[in-house]
Design an enzyme around this catalytic site. Structure first.
Site, short mmCIF file in Angstrom:
data_model
loop_
_atom_site.label_atom_id
_atom_site.label_comp_id
_atom_site.label_asym_id
_atom_site.label_seq_id
_atom_site.Cartn_x
_atom_site.Cartn_y
_atom_site.Cartn_z
N HIS A 158 0.86 -1.31 -0.05
CA HIS A 158 0.19 0.02 -0.09
C HIS A 158 0.81 1.29 -0.12
CE1 HIS A 158 1.14 -0.20 4.09
NE2 HIS A 158 0.70 1.19 4.38
N ARG A 159 2.11 1.14 0.10
CA ARG A 159 2.99 2.54 0.25
C ARG A 159 2.87 3.19 -1.18
NH1 ARG A 159 4.18 3.67 5.69
NH2 ARG A 159 4.83 1.62 6.60
#
Length: 365
Positions: free
Chosen positions: A203-204
Site C-alpha cells: 500500500h505504500r
C-alpha cells in the site's frame, strides 16, 4: 486523571488496546481514558465486532477528517481537535504511530498546552520521501513523553537531542497480538485458501501511486506466484491505483495471485500464521511476522524497524535487483521455517510500561 488517545487507522486501535487494558488493570482506578477517532482512514471492517474482540470501547468522538493530501489532513485534524480540547480537558494526549492525523492532533495538543505522549516514538527509516518519516520526526519534536518500541528508537532520539522524556517500553501491537492468540487459533479461513501460500500486503505510495512502480511490483509478484500461490487482501490505496492503471486480470493472468477484499483483524492474523512467508511494505506486519516467526520479505529499500531484520525474520527486497528476486524465488519454491529471535520486549507487557510517566503528569512534575 484524564488520558485522551487520538487514533486514525485500524493499527492505531490495535496499539491502543494494550494501553486500555493496562489502564483497566490499574487498581488505583485513577485514570480515565477517552478515545477520539480522527476519521482519516475509513475502514469498512470497523464494526462493533472489531471493538468487542479488542475489548475496547467505541470512540467517544469522531473528527470526521477524511480525504485530502497530507497537509490538508494535518491542518483539518489540528483545527477540529483544538476545538474539542476545551471540552475534553485532558491531562495528557496520546498519539500513535506515524499517520497524518497523529501530527494534527499533536500540534493541536501543544497549541492548547497539554502534555503529549507519542506511542511508537523514535523509529526512523531516514527516507524523507516517505510522509510517515516526516510525521514521526515532527511528533517526536513535540512530545513530552516518547515511548519507544525498540532500542533503535532510543538511539535516534538521543542523537536528535529530543526534549521529551524517553522510555523503552516495547510494542503495544504485539501485546494485543499475544492477547488475541487464543481467538486467532480458533479462527477459520475460507475453503478457497490453498494448503501452501504466501501473503501479500502492498500500500505504500512508492509502490502503488504511479504506473511504473505498480507494474514493477506486481510483475515481480506474478513471478513469485509461479513458485507458490499468493493471497493478496487489497488495501484501499492499492485497489484505487489498479482502477487507474490496470485490471486484476492483467496483474495475474494465470490466477496464481488471489486478489481478495480486506480481511477482518483476527482472520488476517490467522492468514499470516498459516502462510509460508509474507511479502509486504507495511511496518506493523513486519513486527507481527517477527513475533509469529514467519519469513517476511519487505518490498522497500529501508525499514524503520531494524529489530525485525536483526531477529532473522525480515529481509529488505528491491524487486528490481536480480539478487533480491532470487532470494524470494528460492524461498517461495522451497519454504523453510526460519530461525527467529523475538525481541526481548515482545513479552505482552508494553501497555503496562507505558503508564509510569502519566503519574508524573498527575503530580505536576
Amino acid at each position: 486523571m484524564r488520558l485522551v488517545s487520538v487514533v486514525s487507522a485500524r493499527p492505531n486501535f490495535v496499539k491502543l488496546a494494550a494501553i486500555q487494558h493496562a489502564i483497566e488493570a490499574d487498581t488505583s482506578k485513577s485514570f480515565e481514558h477517552v478515545i477520539v477517532h480522527t476519521g482519516q482512514h475509513y475502514d469498512p471492517l470497523f464494526s462493533d465486532v472489531f471493538f468487542e474482540q479488542l475489548k475496547i470501547p467505541l470512540p467517544t468522538h469522531n473528527l470526521e477528517v477524511h480525504g485530502g493530501d497530507r497537509d490538508e489532513v494535518i491542518a483539518r485534524t489540528e483545527e477540529k481537535f483544538f476545538e474539542l480540547l476545551p471540552t475534553l480537558k485532558p491531562d495528557c494526549v496520546l498519539v500513535y504511530g506515524d499517520v497524518n492525523g497523529a501530527v494534527g492532533a499533536a500540534q493541536a495538543s501543544k497549541k492548547y498546552g497539554t502534555k503529549l505522549a507519542h506511542v511508537e516514538a523514535g523509529l526512523r527509516s531516514f527516507d524523507e520521501s516517505m510522509p510517515e518519516e516526516l510525521n514521526r520526526v515532527r511528533i517526536d519534536e513535540l512530545a513530552d513523553f516518547l515511548f519507544c518500541t525498540e532500542e533503535s528508537g532510543m538511539d535516534h532520539l538521543a542523537e536528535e537531542k529530543a526534549k521529551g522524556e524517553i522510555f523503552l517500553v516495547g510494542n503495544t501491537m504485539i501485546d494485543t497480538l499475544i492477547r488475541m492468540m487464543p481467538l486467532i487459533e480458533k479462527e477459520k479461513l475460507p475453503d478457497t485458501i490453498p494448503e501452501k501460500f504466501g501473503v501479500v500486503t502492498i500500500h505504500r505510495p512508492s509502490n502503488v501511486d504511479n504506473e511504473e512502480a505498480l507494474w514493477s511490483v506486481t510483475s515481480f509478484l506474478s513471478d513469485v506466484s509461479e513458485r507458490c500461490p499468493l493471497i493478496f487482501p487489497m488495501h484501499h490505496r492499492f485497489k484505487n491505483s489498479i482502477s487507474h492503471f490496470a485490471s486484476i486480470e492483467e496483474l495475474s493472468p494465470d490466477g496464481h495471485i488471489k486478489f481478495l477484499e480486506p480481511f477482518p483483524y483476527l482472520q488476517f492474523l490467522k492468514l499470516v500464521q498459516r502462510a509460508q512467508f509474507i511479502l509486504t511494505d507495511s511496518g506493523g506486519i513486519q513486527e507481527e511476522a517477527t513475533y509469529l516467526k514467519k519469513k517476511c520479505f519487505t518490498l522497500r529499500r529501508n525499514t524503520e524497524r531494524p529489530s525485525t531484520i536483526e531477529s532473522g525474520s525480515n529481509t529488505l527486497i528491491d524487486e528490481m535487483l536480480e539478487a533480491d528476486q532470487e532470494k524470494v524465488f528460492s524461498f517461495a519454491a522451497h519454504p523453510v521455517t526460519p530461525t527467529v529471535n523475538v525481541p526481548p520486549l515482545g513479552d505482552g507487557k508494553a501497555g503496562e510500561r507505558n503508564r509510569p510517566p502519566f503519574r508524573l503528569v498527575k503530580q505536576g512534575k
